[in-house]
Design an enzyme around this catalytic site. Structure first.
Site: not given
Length: 340
Positions: A17, A19, A21, A175, A202, A205, A283-284
């Site tokens: 998982h 991202h 971006d 999102g 997702h 969360e 995640d990010d």
């Protein structure tokens, strides 16, 4: 490169998982800003960091997503999209990962500079392919439909992704979970399954257990991103364990979005205790300022996980990866051979 002492060196080192971006280097943001004459908030890494990375917990998911502003600002053309995709594979190589799944929302990447979402998908596919060829890290792509733009835009985003269906292994929904429930996207995910894609969602969360129920029963998710609030519903926890649904946990991200109050209060340990198939991911990482080693070596012990539980996370990641049985066997064999 890999530097954690908590993992089992005989098991592959996997991030399911991540991202792409949300994993853009600060140096790349600065370089793209200079190349295109953009007015950035700082002209060096130290100055830019607080504008991109989370330094204190945010009041919620949407505030966390606000940190993406300067990333999307510099995605001025398809070459920029291709570059960050390529650099994501290079980053995985530098971290010592054995396998990574990178996910991205083409509409989210395209919107700020009014790029063609299909062109963004092409650029990301090209960048990841080039990264695989250069660095040799097995990498698969997951497309994202961004709830935040609504169901109509999601059809356009889905069409852009389907133009490269053979280069994408799965579809995700991400999102604004609280305001755009999964019920709006049932038909989209039916079409994705018809295309042969796997499904990860997702859920749980920024919304409660009902969002997780909808993801598994309405969208037919075989994996879930986060699912933290599933802990509030014992019946749901039992179903997740019974069905063997893979949970993509992201400890530091969950603290930074205020989904969990602290590592110690995160329910990951209870998820494991109740037999859920939990994995640990970043995640990010560009937003959170972490890598996978941080999550295993710092976050997981802070959440109270034992070494044996951490090894179970690794096994679960291999089991839950969107790979064929043959690919999983080859990945495990390659890892063992690398230690010989």
């Amino acid at each position: 490169m890999q530097h954690t002492t908590m993992i089992d060196p005989h098991l592959p080192w996997i991030d399911l998982h991540r991202h792409l971006d949300g994993n853009v280097r600060l140096e790349t943001i600065l370089d793209l800003g200079r190349r295109h004459g953009l007015a950035l908030p700082a002209d060096d890494v130290a100055g830019l960091r607080p504008h991109v990375q989370v330094t204190v917990p945010q009041p919620g998911l949407i505030a966390f997503i606000g940190k993406f502003h300067w990333i999307t600002e510099v995605l001025v053309d398809y070459d920029a999209c291709r570059r960050i995709a390529y650099e994501n594979v290079e980053d995985a190589f530098r971290e010592g990962l054995d396998y990574v799944e990178l996910r991205f929302s083409p509409w989210f990447m395209a919107e700020r500079r009014r790029l063609d979402p299909e062109g963004v998908v092409e650029a990301v596919v090209d960048g990841v392919r080039a990264g695989r060829e250069t660095f040799g890290v097995p990498t698969k792509l997951i497309g994202i439909l961004s709830r935040t733009y609504g169901a109509d835009v999601a059809w356009q985003e889905l069409a852009a992704l389907l133009a490269y269906r053979d280069d994408i292994v799965a579809l995700d929904l991400a999102g604004d979970e609280a305001n755009f429930p999964g019920d709006l996207f049932v038909a989209h995910f039916h079409k994705a399954r018809d295309a042969g894609w796997r499904i990860t969602i997702h859920a749980g969360e920024a919304a409660g257990p009902q969002s997780v129920w909808q993801a598994i029963d309405g969208l037919h998710a075989e994996r879930l991103g986060h699912a933290v609030h599933a802990i509030e519903d014992p019946a749901l926890m039992a179903v997740l364990a019974e069905r063997g649904i893979c949970i993509e946990q992201n400890l530091t991200s969950n603290i930074q979005t205020s989904t969990a109050a602290s590592y110690a209060e995160h329910p990951i340990g209870e998820f494991l205790a109740q037999g859920l198939r939990v994995t640990l991911n970043t995640d990010d990482p560009g937003i959170s300022g972490i890598d996978l080693a941080h999550e295993y070596e710092i976050a997981a012990p802070a959440a109270g996980l034992s070494r044996e539980q951490i090894h179970r996370l690794q096994r679960n990641a291999l089991d839950g990866a969107f790979l064929s049985p043959e690919e999983k066997q080859a990945l495990r064999a390659s890892k063992i051979a690398s230690l010989a």
